[in-house]
Design an enzyme around this catalytic site. Structure first.
Site, PDB file in Angstrom:
ATOM      1  N   LYS A 120       0.826  -1.207   0.000  1.00  0.00           N
ATOM      2  CA  LYS A 120       0.000   0.000   0.000  1.00  0.00           C
ATOM      3  C   LYS A 120       0.865   1.263   0.000  1.00  0.00           C
ATOM      4  O   LYS A 120       0.635   2.185  -0.789  1.00  0.00           O
ATOM      5  CB  LYS A 120      -0.935   0.005   1.213  1.00  0.00           C
ATOM      6  N   ASP A 138      -6.663   1.207   0.913  1.00  0.00           N
ATOM      7  CA  ASP A 138      -6.722   1.290   2.370  1.00  0.00           C
ATOM      8  C   ASP A 138      -8.137   0.928   2.820  1.00  0.00           C
ATOM      9  O   ASP A 138      -8.952   0.466   2.017  1.00  0.00           O
ATOM     10  CB  ASP A 138      -6.316   2.690   2.845  1.00  0.00           C
TER      11      ASP A 138
END
Length: 212
Positions: A120, A138
């Site tokens: 991420k 997320d």
């Protein structure tokens, strides 16, 4: 959800916010990397308050190494997991100085090899700093993708792959920011603000919040 709806969703998000970007404060790619590492399980606001104290005078790899673990830890102690993050940040600084001349590499594998950097974080840096059409999934994006029907998936990687597949190419560069902001301020976790949502009529969510 069909592709026509998906296109309409991003056309509207783009019309409402033509130039979306991260809410993290930074001036260099290195500062962005550090801010994103610190933002894991923390709010952007809390990270910005902390980095404002040390970025101006110590916002380089060598600057943070010179600052040292104890002082850095003290600066970021208002952020969750601050002890581990402080250690990871300094380890990352050492690697950047020793292997990359103090520069942040524009390479996923190299980024993910840095302490405290997962997929991420690498996606955020590749997208925001280097202009790669990556999607950093997320909790906000995961929720929006599933709730709206835009790209439902059981885990973040599945959602990421579907978003990359389904989002029209001309919107891929900014899609990450639009979806995060939408999840942060409109399609919130507990009671989504459907009456204020600009894409509510395109959304597949069956339990929309009614107008007051």
């Amino acid at each position: 959800m069909n592709q026509q709806k998906r296109r309409q969703i991003f056309e509207r998000l783009q019309a409402a916010d033509p130039s979306p970007t991260t809410e993290l404060h930074y001036e260099t790619t290195f500062q962005l990397l550090i801010a994103v590492i610190l933002s894991a399980q923390a709010t952007d606001k809390s990270v910005n308050l902390a980095t404002a104290k040390f970025f101006p005078a110590h916002g380089t790899p060598q600057g943070l190494v010179d600052l040292g673990l104890e002082r850095l830890t003290d600066y970021i102690k208002t952020i969750g997991l601050y002890k581990t993050k402080a250690q990871n940040v300094l380890k990352t600084c050492h690697i950047l100085l020793e292997q990359y001349g103090g520069e942040v590499p524009e390479d996923r594998e190299a980024l993910e090899a840095l302490p405290g950097v997962g997929r991420k974080t690498a996606n955020v840096v590749l997208n925001t700093a280097f202009g790669h059409p990556t999607i950093a999934v997320d909790t906000h994006i995961f929720r929006v993708a599933n709730r709206t029907g835009l790209a439902p998936g059981k885990n973040v990687l599945e959602v990421e792959r579907k978003l990359e597949k389904y989002i029209p190419k001309e919107f891929l560069q900014d899609a990450h920011h639009w979806l995060i902001l939408h999840g942060r301020y409109i399609c919130v976790a507990r009671t989504p603000k459907c009456p204020q949502c600009g894409i509510a009529d395109l959304c597949d969510y069956k339990h929309k919040t009614p107008p007051r």
